[in-house]
Design an enzyme around this catalytic site. Structure first.
Site, PDB file in Angstrom:
ATOM      1  CD  GLU B 302      -3.005  -0.935   2.346  1.00 21.06           C
ATOM      2  OE1 GLU B 302      -4.453  -1.186   1.813  1.00 21.06           O
ATOM      3  OE2 GLU B 302      -2.711  -0.361   3.209  1.00 21.06           O
ATOM      4  CB  CYS B 386      -9.048   3.673   6.187  1.00 21.34           C
ATOM      5  SG  CYS B 386      -8.202   2.847   4.887  1.00 21.34           S
TER       6      CYS B 386
END
Lengths: 622, 622
Positions: B302, B386
């Site tokens: 990520e 998120c």
């Protein structure tokens, strides 16, 4: 049509002949050492216990078998007592491993004896059996010794006693195809129809409902739906093979299956199998084939993805898969006599298979991408080492792809300096090719029958060739038209007759179907059957794709005898985006271009010099 | 420089104002429902037992906290008793969850009570604490109620008692940064230096040797080398932060860290931290930034990969990471007053952040690639959720990025119709912008001080703008030169004074540094701060990259009021490779081109209509 065995064809070209020699002298040796060092040979000992020596791998038997097959091919062309002794010793190990019932698999015997044939979907027992059979057939043909052949016959008899439609037998078939084509070879050499029937059974049972892999999974207490590959497309058992039209799943499995289907069709005239092969072939070659003859786009399933999905840098293109494609096309060619199969076979042979091994014969590609940012290099060996042994056995027997005979004709599929001994129309004929193929399209063929005889000589006009000329004893043959890729010259041949075939071999700019996302706006260069690439070592700028080839650029080809074993290179002028250093990442003014010479080498020999980037498809400036 | 809080800036443009409203009316609601339905709220119950309701997730507290922060922002601008009641109820749940010692984390409390602060490297306790603090600060500022603030102060006090360099304290710091910037907010609002010192400690301790994550892993009986992310670059703890020069690892972690560093630097004048931020900023913007303001190329970590590695279709570009980039650049802007930070912030705001939510406010992108073969679509929610809450809190407070004040000047960073109330040089000033920005570069600014006053008005001249004109009360200002991205007009301002700023806003062809492999030979279109893309719904051919844009093509821009909430689209004529159907995969003749009109829409609104392919970078025909 029957292919002329590799033992009757001796190549003396600069492409294959040195590779055959390196394969015999270097590759066989280093592969044997890897088999020893990794514990693969030690694992054959029936007293082997898990934990001894090294980890044991479910399909290591097949790595050993491929080495044995290659060794047999080497012995068939050149005596080598030391190699023969090594081979005999390994055969002896398989003899000791073999159970009283004939079962012969080291992993199951040592590690999971209770799991014999309990998970055909995932384990590789029948796959290993297939390679063992292929090796034994090769050994018998090379040496005439029956010992190894007898071992695999006992094993095949046992397998036949376990699987089939009879009461009490398992209705299973391999998760990884291979034994089908091996059993046909075993039938070819023994004449025992039992093996042909068993191969047919494996082919026909595949994908039937209720699905054997479901039944088998439940028998193991597993939920079939929990299988990690999700769909039985992975191993081509999603529907019966005769209903298949699209290439799916794991590429090597697919190719070996289609080989088996073509083999059965050859022996039984089964048109249902031929039709399925034709449909699938059309799907592969129109929608899934890389320019290099590589297949299997994705690492995830080691296999096929969506149609027209042909990414370059992430192309998986396992060496074994390209080999499988060659083997299948060779079979389709024997079945049909159509040049399109030879075209496909030749594409694989000169590009995506042979790229799998270094010129030194001791380093290997598992995957053969069409572009590299610099990180892709051949390895000495792999834990999953199917590819090294596979390319090795292909090279050792490559001359077997060159010729075929029918009742009244000799077929020349591939060109290359060398000599063949064939028998046609009751006559022994020595055929000699003088040519620098694949670097030049002129081929002089001398035909030397032991006595003058009437037969046809069918010469392949490759699909890549737009213009071919042919003369016999200096007389041009006018109006010769290739039918399905072959021109047949029928006449009474006398010793010393000479054909001259001139295949025009310019540099061709190749374009892909615009449905292929990754290659739109790009061009690849091919000359004859050879696909080219740009390597950083010759073109010192990075990224390599800063270069674009103007459509109008003239490209010249040059034979460089001292480069990479002697290859034709291509050169021309391209336009290079100037590197302006660590400037702004984005700008609103175009970046200046400057002319830059570029040089391309055959794809198959890339990564044999300093490591760096590589590119097959170049941006084209239209 | 101090930013003018979002509560003092009211936007009435057609870009942000409707999104703020949708966010308030729709997104807050549906996100609350997701928090309920997925068991996130239920999991706050201290009596919650694993297995109740649904799976519980180590950092669900932060999802709830981001919703709370957004709700507080909404309440700050518009009373909503129902929302306030919902929020109070959730605050009450945190109050009940909080231990006597102040510890407040639902996952550890319910699932792994013995693991409190035992694995800072991987768990998200301090990250969740950070978001809780941010929410509480927002809540206090919005409502003046101290309850929530007191909860997080107790928690922060507890954290401060656990971590630090004093004897008996743990020398740890978060594996996922976030609490650092939150503690600075808590200091800002409470004036309690303890929180500032704790933030500084977390920043400075990071990456020191002996490495805390090694120590901690060994304490857990684990081999630190067995960690799946291998290098501490993953969480930017490979070396102390002052020694860092390159952006590495997980992108969101990195951005939150840099925010914290900038915050500390603002309060302490710590030049070591500013220097590190500057070096890293240069690395990000020169080598790692997508044209859309997206960052973090790879799904694997990520985060960041190699320099100039900016693939389009596989671009990860997590919405949260782009938001983090905006937050960091906003801080760097306050610290330096330099327009390059506002340029970067604006790039993120109009492109790679806001693409993260649908125009309807109820579907979200986690990753924001720059090309799609048709399979990438916004989702209603994520297990790891998120991003939705993050884009939501950004939108709710977006007007806070527009203005800053220094002692003697008002700074306008962003343009957009609306009104701001600022206080400068002891005078209250109402500033009104009349403009169709970002669709048009003409901005009329009326300045209304409560009494005439001397101060400067610093107007940003965006980096994308090559030519700007400025007049005051109809008088052109000649020879005005922007310094570090701002033109400052100093004068005695009287109510009704009017500035007119004309930012030339043509369609710009953007080119990337040629070191970027994926974009060589390609062009992207940008107009003002808005990056454009081709969508299949407007350009019905596939693959979309069959189209190439000739360099000479004229591009026109048109405001389409009824399309996608009202956007400027671009259109022009391109050249399209003809689709010739299921023909041969490879051919040696170029494929014909034909002219074809193309239409582009802003990247940020793609995938709001029929699903299909998308492309930001187009092949250019030079």
């Amino acid at each position: 049509m029957k292919h002329v065995p590799f033992t009757d064809v001796k190549l003396s070209d600069n492409f294959w002949a040195p590779r055959v020699e390196t394969n015999r002298q270097t590759t066989l040796d280093i592969q044997y050492n890897h088999l020893i060092e990794t514990g693969r040979i030690a694992g054959l000992d029936p007293r082997y216990k898990p934990g001894d020596h090294t980890a044991h791998h479910p399909f290591w038997d097949s790595d050993i078998a491929k080495w044995m097959e290659t060794a047999a091919y080497a012995l068939a062309t050149q005596p080598d007592p030391e190699l023969e002794a090594k081979l005999d010793a390994v055969i002896e190990k398989f003899a000791e491993l073999q159970g009283d019932d004939g079962y012969t698999n080291s992993w199951i015997t040592a590690v999971e004896p209770s799991k014999r044939f309990a998970n055909l979907r995932d384990t590789h027992e029948l796959y290993c059996a297939g390679h063992l059979i292929e090796a034994a057939v090769a050994h018998f043909r090379a040496t005439g010794k029956r010992h190894f052949l007898d071992i695999v016959c006992r094993y095949a008899d046992y397998i036949d006693s376990v699987f089939g439609r009879d009461e009490g037998k398992l209705r299973g078939y391999p998760g990884h195809e291979e034994i089908e084509l091996a059993l046909v070879k075993l039938f070819d050499v023994t004449g025992n129809e039992r093996y042909l029937r068993l191969a047919e059974y494996f082919i026909d049972e595949r994908g039937q409902q209720p699905h054997y892999f479901d039944i088998e999974a439940r028998r193991r207490g597993e939920d079939p739906a929990a299988w990690r590959h999700k769909s039985y497309e992975y191993n081509q058992s999603h529907v019966p093979v005769r209903e298949q039209s699209h290439v799916v799943g794991h590429a090597v499995r697919a190719m070996y299956l289609y080989c088996g289907m073509a083999d059965i069709a050859r022996l039984t005239g089964d048109t249902g199998l031929v039709d399925a092969c034709e449909r699938i072939w059309s799907d592969v070659t129109r929608r899934h084939l890389y320019l290099t003859g590589g297949i299997g786009q994705s690492r995830t399933n080691e296999g096929f993805t969506k149609t027209y999905d042909l990414p370059e840098e992430t192309a998986y293109c396992e060496t074994c898969a390209a080999i499988g494609l060659v083997l299948w096309n060779h079979r389709m060619l024997q079945l049909t006599g159509e040049g399109r199969f030879a075209d496909c076979m030749e594409r694989g042979l000169y590009n995506g298979t042979i790229s799998g091994v270094s010129l030194t014969g001791d380093r290997f590609f598992y995957d053969n991408p069409l572009a590299s940012a610099g990180g892709h290099h051949r390895q000495e060996w792999f834990n999953c080492a199917c590819c090294p042994g596979n390319i090795s056995r292909l090279i050792a027997s490559v001359s077997g792809f060159y010729y075929s005979v029918t009742d009244d004709a000799v077929w020349i599929h591939l060109y290359g300096a060398g000599e063949a001994h064939v028998s046609v129309a009751g006559c022994q004929v020595k055929i000699k090719q003088g040519t620098a193929y694949p670097w030049d399209g002129d081929v002089t063929i001398s035909v030397n029958p032991e006595h003058s005889a009437d037969f046809g000589l069918a010469l392949r006009i490759p699909g890549w060739c737009r213009r071919a000329e042919l003369s016999v004893n200096g007389q041009p043959l006018e109006g010769v038209v290739a039918r399905k890729g072959y021109v047949t010259v029928k006449r009474r041949w006398r010793s010393g007759d000479t054909l001259v075939l001139a295949l025009e071999m310019p540099v061709e700019r190749m374009y892909a179907n615009p449905k292929v996302r990754s290659t739109n706006g790009k061009v690849a260069l091919q000359r004859g059957p050879v696909v080219y690439c740009l390597e950083q070592v010759d073109n010192p700028f990075t990224p390599l794709n800063r270069v674009a080839l103007p459509r109008a650029s003239r490209l010249t080809s040059t034979f460089e005898g001292s480069l990479l074993g002697g290859v034709v290179t291509l050169s021309g002028e391209a336009m290079l985006i100037e590197d302006d250093g660590d400037q702004a990442l984005y700008r609103s003014t175009p970046i200046p271009l400057r002319p830059a010479p570029i040089k391309l080498v055959p794809y198959c020999v890339w990564d044999n010099r300093e490591p760096g980037e590589m590119l097959v498809w170049l941006r084209e400036q239209a």
